[in-house]
Design an enzyme around this catalytic site. Structure first.
Site, short mmCIF file in Angstrom:
data_model
loop_
_atom_site.label_atom_id
_atom_site.label_comp_id
_atom_site.label_asym_id
_atom_site.label_seq_id
_atom_site.Cartn_x
_atom_site.Cartn_y
_atom_site.Cartn_z
N HIS A 74 0.82 -1.28 -0.03
CA HIS A 74 0.06 0.04 -0.01
C HIS A 74 1.06 1.34 -0.02
O HIS A 74 1.88 1.49 0.90
CB HIS A 74 -0.76 0.02 1.13
CG HIS A 74 -1.94 -0.85 1.10
ND1 HIS A 74 -3.17 -0.67 2.03
CD2 HIS A 74 -2.30 -1.78 0.40
CE1 HIS A 74 -3.94 -1.75 1.74
NE2 HIS A 74 -3.41 -2.62 1.04
N TYR A 202 -8.83 5.46 8.05
CA TYR A 202 -8.92 5.85 9.48
C TYR A 202 -9.92 7.10 9.33
O TYR A 202 -9.65 8.22 8.92
CB TYR A 202 -7.51 6.41 9.97
CG TYR A 202 -6.63 5.53 10.19
CD1 TYR A 202 -5.63 5.19 9.11
CD2 TYR A 202 -6.27 5.00 11.48
CE1 TYR A 202 -4.74 3.93 9.10
CE2 TYR A 202 -5.31 3.92 11.57
CZ TYR A 202 -4.41 3.60 10.45
OH TYR A 202 -3.44 2.50 10.67
N PRO A 295 -3.15 0.45 19.07
CA PRO A 295 -2.99 0.04 17.76
C PRO A 295 -3.06 0.91 16.58
O PRO A 295 -2.98 0.60 15.34
CB PRO A 295 -4.12 -0.95 17.63
CG PRO A 295 -5.05 -0.88 18.39
CD PRO A 295 -4.61 -0.22 19.62
N LYS A 299 1.96 -0.08 15.02
CA LYS A 299 3.57 -0.26 15.42
C LYS A 299 3.87 -1.53 16.20
O LYS A 299 5.01 -2.10 16.25
CB LYS A 299 4.11 0.88 16.36
CG LYS A 299 4.00 2.01 15.25
CD LYS A 299 5.10 2.30 14.49
CE LYS A 299 5.15 3.20 13.33
NZ LYS A 299 5.06 2.71 11.92
N TYR A 387 4.75 6.51 9.89
CA TYR A 387 3.81 5.19 9.66
C TYR A 387 4.66 4.19 8.88
O TYR A 387 4.45 2.99 9.12
CB TYR A 387 2.40 5.63 8.75
CG TYR A 387 1.58 4.62 8.90
CD1 TYR A 387 0.45 4.88 9.90
CD2 TYR A 387 1.64 3.50 8.17
CE1 TYR A 387 -0.64 3.90 9.80
CE2 TYR A 387 0.65 2.71 8.26
CZ TYR A 387 -0.59 2.86 8.98
OH TYR A 387 -1.57 1.92 9.29
#
Ligand code: APR
Ligand code: PHB
Length: 393
Positions: A74, A202, A295, A299, A387
Site C-alpha cells: 500500500h 482511518y 493499535p 506499530k 507510519y
C-alpha cells in the site's frame, strides 16, 4: 529432563520466533517454548501492517516467499473526517510503502521455517519459570505432557508478551514502568466482504473512531471505537455495521462499507506501556513483554521485530568476538525507537478518537488538527515517515 542451549526463548509470537530464526542464521542454538498450542498461535488474529523495514528484515532472513506473493503493498492511507477523505501518499512523501499481511501469517511462516529446519520449538508447555539470570547460569524450567524439564542456557529472551512470566520474574526495584490507559477500546471484526477501498481508511467522527482495513480481496478487517468496559454481547453484528456505515459516510452519501458474514469478533484494549530497562542480567525482554502501544499507529509487531533484530545482532557479536558492548547497549537502542513509536501511537490515537470527557473546545481543536494535517505537506510527511517506519539504526 535436562537440556542445554545457548539462548532459551520464552514465547512463540513474532518476537520469539523471529529471534530464533535470526539466531539460527548466525549459527547460534536456541530452544523456543510456547504455552499455547500451535493451532492457537497460528489463528490468533492480530494487527496486519508491516513497515518496509520489517519486510526487508523478513526477506533478508529468507522468509519473503509467501509474504511477497500474498502481502498487499500500500502506497498510502486515507484520513476521513467531516464527510471527506484525504489521502496521505506515503510513496510520494517518503519513497516507502507498507505491506498489509496478517501477523498470524507471519507467525505461520516463521513456525513452518523453524520446524522445516528441525530446530526445537515446543508448544503446549506449562509452568514456565526463569531463574539464575542475575548470575552466570540462567535456567528455564517447564513441564510438557506431565514431564518436568530444565534448560541451562547462556541467555534468556523474554518474548512472552504483555501477560508473560519473564517481566514479572525480574526483582522489584529493577524496572521502571510507564503506563497510560485510554478511556476507549476497539470492537474489531473480520468479515467475508471485499474491502471498501484499496487502502486503509482511518475515520474520525463525532460518534467515535472507525478503521477500515483488509486482509485480502475478499476479507475485510474493520474496527469501531467502543467503551473500555464494553462486552462483545453489547455489540451484535447489526450494531457494528450500523456504526461503521455512519462513521465512514461521505457527505455525498455515495460511500458504503461492503457487508458480509462476520467470521471473528473481538475487543482490543488500548494501552501504552513501557518497562525500562529491557534487560536484567542475562534476561533480555523483547516485544510486547517490554512495551505495548495502542493499535492506531500499527506499530506493535514492527517494534517486536526491530527489538529482536537488535538482540540477535548483539548476541551474534558476543558469540563471535566476546564483545558485550551491543548487549550492554541493547535496551537503550530499542528504547529510542520504542519511545518514538509511543509518541506517534499516542498522537494518532488522541487525534482520531472521540474522548468521553471532551469539551466543545477539545472537539474543535481536534478538527483543526485534522484540517492542518491533511492540508500541510510538512504535517503529512511527518505522519508518513513515522507510519512507514523510521530507518533502523
Ligand atoms: N510461557 C511460554 N509462552 C508464553 C507464556 C509463558 N509463560 N506467556 C505467554 N506466552 C506466549 C504467548 O502465548 C504468545 O504466543 O508468548 C507469546 C507472545 O507473543 P505476542 O503476544 O504475539 O508478543 P510478541 O511476540 O512480542 O509480538 C508483539 O503481538 O500483541 C501483538 O500488537 C502486538 O503486534 C504485536 C505483537
Ligand atoms: C489491521 O489491519 O488489523 C490494522 C491496521 C491498521 C491499524 C491497526 C490494525 O492501525
Amino acid at each position: 529432563m535436562r537440556h542445554r542451549t545457548q539462548v532459551g526463548i520464552v514465547g512463540a509470537g513474532p518476537a520469539g520466533l523471529f529471534l530464533s530464526c535470526l539466531l539460527a542464521r548466525a549459527g547460534i542454538d536456541s530452544i523456543v517454548l510456547e504455552n499455547r498450542s500451535r493451532d492457537y498461535v497460528e489463528n490468533r488474529i492480530r494487527a496486519g501492517v508491516l513497515e518496509q523495514g520489517t519486510v526487508d528484515l523478513l526477506n533478508e532472513a529468507g522468509l519473503g516467499g509467501r509474504l511477497g506473493r500474498e502481502g498487499l503493498a500500500h502506497g498510502g492511507i486515507e484520513i476521513r473526517f467531516d464527510g471527506r477523505g484525504h489521502r496521505i501518499d506515503f510513496l510520494a512523501l517518503t519513497g516507502k510503502a507498507i505491506t498489509v499481511y496478517g501477523q498470524h501469517e507471519v507467525v505461520k511462516d516463521l513456525i513452518a521455517a523453524r520446524l522445516a529446519e528441525g530446530r526445537p520449538l515446543h508448544f503446549d508447555v506449562s509452568d514456565v519459570a526463569v531463574e539464575g539470570f542475575e548470575g552466570d547460569s540462567p535456567v528455564i524450567r517447564y513441564s510438557s505432557a506431565g514431564v518436568a524439564h530444565e534448560i541451562a542456557c547462556d541467555f534468556i529472551a523474554g518474548c512472552d508478551g504483555f501477560h508473560g512470566i519473564c517481566r514479572p520474574s525480574i526483582p522489584a526495584g529493577v524496572l521502571t514502568l510507564y503506563e497510560r490507559s485510554y478511556p476507549f477500546a476497539w470492537m474489531g471484526i473480520l468479515a467475508a466482504a471485499p474491502p471498501a477501498s484499496k487502502e486503509l481508511i482511518y475515520a474520525h467522527h463525532e460518534r467515535g473512531f472507525a478503521l477500515l482495513s483488509l486482509r485480502s480481496p475478499t476479507l475485510s478487517r474493520l474496527y469501531v471505537q467502543c467503551g473500555p468496559e464494553d462486552d462483545i454481547g453489547d455489540w451484535p453484528d447489526d450494531r457494528i455495521w450500523e456504526e461503521l456505515q455512519r462513521r465512514t459516510a461521505t457527505s455525498d452519501g455515495a460511500f458504503r462499507v461492503p457487508q458480509g458474514a462476520v467470521l471473528q469478533k473481538g475487543i482490543t484494549p488500548m494501552r501504552s506501556f513501557v518497562a525500562e530497562p529491557m534487560q536484567c542480567g542475562r534476561l533480555f525482554l523483547a516485544g510486547d513483554s517490554a512495551h505495548i502501544v495502542p493499535p492506531t499507529g500499527a506499530k506493535g509487531m514492527n517494534l517486536a521485530i526491530a527489538d529482536v533484530h537488535y538482540l540477535a545482532q548483539a548476541l551474534a557479536a558476543h558469540y563471535r568476538s566476546g564483545s558485550t558492548d551491543l548487549l550492554a547497549g541493547y535496551s537503550a537502542r530499542c528504547l529510542r525507537r520504542v519511545w518514538n513509536a509511543q509518541r506517534f501511537s499516542w498522537w494518532m490515537t488522541t487525534m482520531l478518537h472521540r474522548h468521553p470527557d471532551d469539551t466543545p473546545f477539545d472537539r474543535r481543536r481536534r478538527l483543526a488538527e485534522l484540517e492542518y494535517l491533511t492540508g500541510s505537506e510538512a504535517a503529512m510527511r511527518s505522519l508518513a515517515e513515522n507510519y512507514v517506519g523510521l530507518p533502523l539504526e
